[in-house]
Design a protein around this motif. Structure first.
Motif, PDB file in Angstrom:
ATOM      1  N   TYR A 322       0.859  -1.179   0.000  1.00  0.00           N
ATOM      2  CA  TYR A 322       0.000   0.000   0.000  1.00  0.00           C
ATOM      3  C   TYR A 322       0.893   1.226   0.000  1.00  0.00           C
ATOM      4  N   GLY A 323       1.039   1.874  -1.158  1.00  0.00           N
ATOM      5  CA  GLY A 323       2.014   2.939  -1.316  1.00  0.00           C
ATOM      6  C   GLY A 323       1.741   4.151  -0.471  1.00  0.00           C
ATOM      7  N   ALA A 324       0.462   4.446  -0.138  1.00  0.00           N
ATOM      8  CA  ALA A 324       0.137   5.581   0.713  1.00  0.00           C
ATOM      9  C   ALA A 324       0.037   5.165   2.167  1.00  0.00           C
ATOM     10  N   GLY A 325       0.543   3.985   2.490  1.00  0.00           N
ATOM     11  CA  GLY A 325       0.442   3.481   3.848  1.00  0.00           C
ATOM     12  C   GLY A 325       1.575   3.930   4.729  1.00  0.00           C
ATOM     13  N   ILE A 326       1.697   3.294   5.865  1.00  0.00           N
ATOM     14  CA  ILE A 326       2.675   3.662   6.878  1.00  0.00           C
ATOM     15  C   ILE A 326       3.395   2.408   7.333  1.00  0.00           C
ATOM     16  N   ASP A 327       4.570   2.619   7.897  1.00  0.00           N
ATOM     17  CA  ASP A 327       5.360   1.486   8.373  1.00  0.00           C
ATOM     18  C   ASP A 327       4.910   0.991   9.740  1.00  0.00           C
ATOM     19  N   SER A 328       4.290   1.856  10.531  1.00  0.00           N
ATOM     20  CA  SER A 328       4.052   1.522  11.938  1.00  0.00           C
ATOM     21  C   SER A 328       2.638   1.889  12.372  1.00  0.00           C
ATOM     22  N   PRO A 329       1.611   1.236  11.831  1.00  0.00           N
ATOM     23  CA  PRO A 329       0.238   1.566  12.236  1.00  0.00           C
ATOM     24  C   PRO A 329      -0.041   1.298  13.709  1.00  0.00           C
ATOM     25  N   GLY A 330       0.566   0.236  14.270  1.00  0.00           N
ATOM     26  CA  GLY A 330       0.356  -0.030  15.690  1.00  0.00           C
ATOM     27  C   GLY A 330       0.927   1.071  16.572  1.00  0.00           C
ATOM     28  N   TRP A 331       2.089   1.589  16.208  1.00  0.00           N
ATOM     29  CA  TRP A 331       2.712   2.690  16.957  1.00  0.00           C
ATOM     30  C   TRP A 331       1.867   3.948  16.862  1.00  0.00           C
ATOM     31  N   TYR A 332       1.343   4.265  15.678  1.00  0.00           N
ATOM     32  CA  TYR A 332       0.525   5.463  15.527  1.00  0.00           C
ATOM     33  C   TYR A 332      -0.806   5.334  16.262  1.00  0.00           C
ATOM     34  N   GLU A 333      -1.369   4.146  16.287  1.00  0.00           N
ATOM     35  CA  GLU A 333      -2.593   3.944  17.061  1.00  0.00           C
ATOM     36  C   GLU A 333      -2.331   4.182  18.545  1.00  0.00           C
ATOM     37  N   HIS A 334      -1.184   3.731  19.008  1.00  0.00           N
ATOM     38  CA  HIS A 334      -0.820   3.963  20.406  1.00  0.00           C
ATOM     39  C   HIS A 334      -0.674   5.457  20.694  1.00  0.00           C
ATOM     40  N   LEU A 335       0.004   6.180  19.814  1.00  0.00           N
ATOM     41  CA  LEU A 335       0.167   7.623  20.018  1.00  0.00           C
ATOM     42  C   LEU A 335      -1.179   8.332  20.042  1.00  0.00           C
ATOM     43  N   PHE A 336      -2.112   7.880  19.220  1.00  0.00           N
ATOM     44  CA  PHE A 336      -3.414   8.538  19.162  1.00  0.00           C
ATOM     45  C   PHE A 336      -4.259   8.232  20.394  1.00  0.00           C
ATOM     46  N   GLN A 337      -4.119   7.033  20.944  1.00  0.00           N
ATOM     47  CA  GLN A 337      -4.966   6.631  22.066  1.00  0.00           C
ATOM     48  C   GLN A 337      -4.368   6.990  23.421  1.00  0.00           C
ATOM     49  N   ALA A 338      -3.051   7.127  23.520  1.00  0.00           N
ATOM     50  CA  ALA A 338      -2.413   7.370  24.808  1.00  0.00           C
ATOM     51  C   ALA A 338      -2.794   8.761  25.334  1.00  0.00           C
ATOM     52  N   PRO A 339      -3.394   8.846  26.516  1.00  0.00           N
ATOM     53  CA  PRO A 339      -3.764  10.172  27.044  1.00  0.00           C
ATOM     54  C   PRO A 339      -2.554  10.975  27.513  1.00  0.00           C
ATOM     55  N   ASP A 340      -1.513  10.293  27.980  1.00  0.00           N
ATOM     56  CA  ASP A 340      -0.306  10.963  28.444  1.00  0.00           C
ATOM     57  C   ASP A 340       0.822   9.936  28.513  1.00  0.00           C
ATOM     58  N   ARG A 341       2.065  10.404  28.754  1.00  0.00           N
ATOM     59  CA  ARG A 341       3.238   9.546  28.933  1.00  0.00           C
ATOM     60  C   ARG A 341       3.273   8.420  27.882  1.00  0.00           C
ATOM     61  N   PRO A 342       3.282   8.754  26.579  1.00  0.00           N
ATOM     62  CA  PRO A 342       3.207   7.709  25.543  1.00  0.00           C
ATOM     63  C   PRO A 342       4.404   6.765  25.544  1.00  0.00           C
ATOM     64  N   VAL A 343       5.600   7.272  25.858  1.00  0.00           N
ATOM     65  CA  VAL A 343       6.776   6.410  25.844  1.00  0.00           C
ATOM     66  C   VAL A 343       6.686   5.370  26.954  1.00  0.00           C
ATOM     67  N   GLU A 344       6.325   5.819  28.161  1.00  0.00           N
ATOM     68  CA  GLU A 344       6.216   4.885  29.282  1.00  0.00           C
ATOM     69  C   GLU A 344       5.148   3.824  29.008  1.00  0.00           C
ATOM     70  N   ARG A 345       4.019   4.256  28.465  1.00  0.00           N
ATOM     71  CA  ARG A 345       2.947   3.300  28.186  1.00  0.00           C
ATOM     72  C   ARG A 345       3.363   2.314  27.084  1.00  0.00           C
ATOM     73  N   TRP A 346       4.077   2.806  26.078  1.00  0.00           N
ATOM     74  CA  TRP A 346       4.515   1.927  24.991  1.00  0.00           C
ATOM     75  C   TRP A 346       5.492   0.869  25.495  1.00  0.00           C
ATOM     76  N   LEU A 347       6.477   1.277  26.261  1.00  0.00           N
ATOM     77  CA  LEU A 347       7.463   0.313  26.753  1.00  0.00           C
ATOM     78  C   LEU A 347       6.844  -0.670  27.734  1.00  0.00           C
ATOM     79  N   THR A 348       5.833  -0.235  28.472  1.00  0.00           N
ATOM     80  CA  THR A 348       5.108  -1.178  29.331  1.00  0.00           C
ATOM     81  C   THR A 348       4.379  -2.219  28.487  1.00  0.00           C
ATOM     82  N   LYS A 349       3.801  -1.791  27.370  1.00  0.00           N
ATOM     83  CA  LYS A 349       3.128  -2.719  26.472  1.00  0.00           C
ATOM     84  C   LYS A 349       4.125  -3.716  25.873  1.00  0.00           C
TER      85      LYS A 349
END
Length: 878
Positions: A322-349
């Motif tokens: 998908y040429g208009a796609g992205i490499d990291s949809p899971g990461w972007y979903e996390h950034l969009f849903q995380a209310p705060d401290r995205p790095v800490e929440r990501w590494l916990t996941k």
């Protein structure tokens, strides 16, 4: 609603929100701008035919990632997707409009033109708008289009420079620096805006620049419109420098301007447009209605249908085509849903995932990884840690420097296996509705994650699942692929590897031309395939598929075609290739409850034709043809055994008739009619008579000098294994084949045919044969040895390591008396002169315990229940 924010938003005209596709930063900025501007209508790039489907986005059962699927009514294989994720700016705009009771409309070029343009000669060079073949559609006609029409313009979260240009997977004609040539306008190019802007800012990576200036910046609390004004100014400068792009961009922008004028005329000046940033200057441009309509005049059309279909994060990833796609949809979903401290929440996941995989990850690991990610961001001059910093921290701390667990993190979290859902109220073709109904009744839910499904066909539910999956395979819907069963070898077991891909929705729509239900469509497709098949083996394979899929209604047509093709085909290789699939089909009546009586006569007749034509066909063959024919001989041998059992089971053979057991006890060759005297449907003696005639063919092949050595050796081996040849006779034939008068290459081919496959154990336990082989091998002249060595190496390389080791020890000790070899059971270390029956009987109590059989009554026999258990176990083993 009016106010100072509103008047500021619309001072320059409509509110144009230029975005970049699939980005949490863009999505948050769009939401903030819409909240501040409160438009009366929201216009979004996408196919206008889908306007009626927008209200479904408010249905709680419609969960992204999803996509709009448009397909040609008369040719469903011509289709296009417009994917949406939860973090897509266009999806956020749709949901905001629905939540606030504001109309939302799509304004891009209609799908009726988008699908037709791909077949038009003028647009064949490139689709110019992200609507290009992604390699997954039927006949390369399926297109994946960005929700903004394929333009991943600045403002969203793509992951490569190509995204900034809005290039879709069909945009193959690109120049240096990401420039793209439009169809019919080779001199026009579209530059990658992110690459140019990043280079101007001193960045060598457009993605890192985008994260720093947009994703880490926030939507802009003081002025929510400022980011879009800056992006518009940059896009205007780029278009002035590099041009407006290809003709298709101009056509799409003309249509968008017409829809924008209509919306302003209807709703006033409070109009918001969410589009690819590349188009913002064109929408701001003042043109005449006449000029815009002139660009749209004469466009090709095709009748289309549009619906919502599930999508996946993997299909959003650019690696999936998908040429208009992205490499990291899971990461972007996390950034969009995380209310705060995205790095800490990501590494916990990440830590939770690694713990689930039995890796030792403690809280201290997570704390240290957070610190490392923040330190790397400071050293690299970034405002906040991004995916690069968190990935480096995960590799160093949580994965201890290993890329193996890191690959798991990327697959499960960075990309992810999210699969969207679509409500039943969404429009669908009748075949899709029937498939959804069967999926619910069989509890077979589509999943994006690949998984194995073990089926026991003796149960109604698993049998229904098997029929459904086989029918879908007949229709070209590859939801499941057969895999090797791990639980056993019985015919009642099946293993499937399932994975639902979004493009399968296109396959289902395309298969809708065959019928309104899965069963009816599969039947019609099978009959059509039978009539169009050219090879006999294709027809027999189709008959096998019909039985697997539970389509007895289609069998008469398939069998009629099969009989006609078999009568006309004189190639023995074709007949031998077709027989095994046909005979396998006879086996499915036991477990699946399918009447296979119609196949018996055709199979028996086909076998007779193979028996007659095989010996002449084996004459004067070169090495490759001989090897292929040996495969046919093996396949026919197995097929004859199955066919004999099938005819016996249906009453074609009496008790004890020609099953070969008495012959194995006496060592006598099997000849003559079967004891039961049964006859098959075509008048031939069934079961044993068929097997006897096949053994006659093998004897003919074993003695025919014109047949290749590999076939003669294989014929002797099959007769020996079947109990139709005494060991002494096999040793005599081997001695003749390995005599000094036989050319070494021919003798080596005979050895390959005789000892290939499972022949290692035969040589281990019959030292007479091993002695003959050893004597011949040591007598091969030195100048011929190098010629026969490859054949011998290929033969013995197929043996298990333990078998090769045992053969080596026997040869080292000297197997038997040369050249005749020792008699079977001679006093050789490790072998007794006679079988020790007392030691053999000692294992019977343990064997009965393992098999769950009753204890021996002391007479050396078991009761009727034991025999039933034995027969049941034998049936399971088959």
């Amino acid at each position: 609603m009016t106010g100072p924010r509103e008047s500021t938003a619309y001072d320059a005209g409509p509110l144009l929100l230029g975005v970049r596709h699939h980005g949490p930063g863009s999505a948050r900025a769009v939401r903030a701008a819409l909240e501040a501007a409160r438009p009366a209508v929201v216009l979004i790039e996408g196919p206008p035919e889908a306007d009626a489907l927008i209200p479904l986005a408010a249905d709680p059962d419609l969960r992204p990632p999803v996509a709009l699927l448009a397909h040609a009514v008369d040719e469903p294989g011509r289709s296009a997707f417009w994917p949406f994720a939860e973090f897509s700016p266009e999806w956020v705009a749709i949901r905001w409009a629905l939540d606030h009771g504001v109309p939302a409309r799509f304004i891009d070029l209609p799908a009726t033109h988008t699908l037709a343009w791909g077949e038009n000669a003028e647009g064949a060079g490139s689709d110019g708008g992200g609507a290009g073949p992604d390699g997954t559609g039927a006949g390369s006609r399926t297109k994946v289009v960005a929700p903004d029409g394929g333009d991943a313009g600045a403002g969203g979260g793509g992951d490569s420079p190509s995204d900034g240009s809005g290039a879709g997977p069909g945009d193959r004609e690109t120049g240096p620096g990401g420039r793209r040539f439009g169809p019919g306008d080779a001199e026009e190019v579209r530059v990658d805006p992110l690459a140019v802007l990043a280079e101007a800012a001193g960045y060598d990576d457009p993605e890192r620049w985008w994260e720093d200036v947009v994703e880490h910046r926030g939507p802009g609390a003081d002025d929510p419109f400022a980011p879009f004004a800056a992006v518009e100014e940059a896009m205007t400068a780029l278009r002035e420098r590099y041009g407006a792009g290809g003709r298709r961009d101009l056509v799409r922008e003309a249509h968008m301007r017409l829809r924008l004028r209509a919306a302003r005329k209807e709703c006033g000046h409070a109009v918001a447009v969410v589009c690819g940033a590349w188009h913002v200057p064109a929408l701001r441009e003042r043109t005449t209605v006449t000029a815009d309509r002139a660009l749209l005049r004469g466009l090709p059309k095709v009748k289309t249908d549009v619906t919502w279909v599930p999508w996946t994060h993997r299909r959003l990833a650019r690696t999936a085509g998908y040429g208009a796609g992205i490499d990291s949809p899971g990461w972007y979903e996390h950034l969009f849903q995380a209310p705060d401290r995205p790095v800490e929440r990501w590494l916990t996941k990440v830590a939770g995932l690694l713990r689930a995989e039995d890796r030792i990850v403690s809280s201290a690991h997570v704390i240290e990884a957070v610190r490392l990610a923040e330190t790397l961001a400071v050293l690299r001059g970034r405002p906040l840690p991004g995916l690069g910093e968190t990935t480096d921290a995960v590799r160093a701390v949580l994965c201890e420097g290993s890329d193996v667990p890191l690959a798991l993190v990327r697959d499960r979290l960075v990309v992810g296996d999210a699969l969207g859902e679509v409500p039943e109220s969404a429009p669908a073709v009748p075949l899709q509705r029937d498939l959804a109904r069967q999926q619910r009744s069989l509890r077979l839910k589509p999943e994006a994650l690949e998984r194995d499904l073990e089926l026991d066909l003796r149960g109604d539910t698993d049998a229904g699942r098997s029929r459904l999956l086989h029918r879908l395979r007949l229709l070209g819907v590859g939801w499941g692929e057969p895999a090797r069963s791990r639980g056993g070898t019985g015919t009642f077991r099946e293993t499937w590897r399932l994975r639902w891909e979004p493009e399968l929705s296109v396959r289902v729509a395309e298969a809708g031309v065959w019928g309104t239900t899965v069963q009816a469509a599969a039947r019609a497709k099978a009959e059509a395939d039978a009539a169009a098949a050219h090879a006999l083996a294709d027809v027999t394979a189709l008959a096998e598929q019909c039985l697997l899929a539970g389509l007895p209604e289609a069998l008469p047509v398939v069998m009629r075609v099969l009989a006609d093709r078999a009568a006309l085909d004189t190639d023995v290789g074709h007949l031998a290739q077709a027989l095994p699939a046909l005979v396998r089909s006879l086996r499915y009546g036991d477990v699946r409850g399918t009447d296979t009586g119609a196949l018996a006569g055709v199979a028996a007749g086909l076998a007779e034709r193979v028996f007659v034509g095989l010996p002449p066909a084996c004459a004067a063959l070169d090495a490759d043809a001989a090897e292929e024919m040996r495969g046919h001989v093996d396949a026919v041998h197995t097929a004859v055994g199955l066919l004999t059992e099938s005819l016996t089971a249906t009453g074609g053979e009496g008790a004890g008739g020609g099953d070969g057991r008495a012959s194995r006890a006496t060592g006598e060759p099997l000849t003559g009619e079967p004891l039961g005297g049964g006859r098959s449907a075509d008048g031939h003696s069934a079961g044993g008579g068929l097997r006897d005639r096949w053994r006659t063919v093998l004897r003919t092949l074993s003695l025919r000098e014109t047949a290749p050595g590999v076939i003669r050796g294989r014929a002797v081996r099959l007769l020996l294994d079947d109990g139709a040849l005494r060991p002494e006779e096999a040793a005599r034939l081997m001695g003749l084949a390995l005599s000094p008068g036989t050319p070494p290459a021919v003798a080596a081919a005979w050895v390959e045919g005789f000892a290939g496959g499972g022949g290692g154990l035969l040589l281990v336990h019959d030292e007479r044969l091993l002695g003959l082989l050893d004597t011949w091998l040591t007598g091969v002249p030195a100048d011929a040895f190098t010629d026969v060595l490859p054949l011998l190496r290929r033969t013995f390389a197929a043996y298990e390591p333990g078998v090769r080791r045992t053969l080596g020890e026997l040869v080292r000790r000297g197997p038997g008396d040369r050249p005749g070899g020792a008699a079977q059971g001679a006093a050789v270390p490790g072998f007794a002169a006679e079988p020790d029956t007392a030691r053999a009987d000692a294992v019977l109590p343990v064997l009965r315990l393992l098999l769950g059989l009753a204890a021996d009554d002391g007479t050396g026999t078991t009761d009727a229940t034991d025999m039933t258990d034995h027969e049941s176990l034998a049936g399971v083993g088959t």
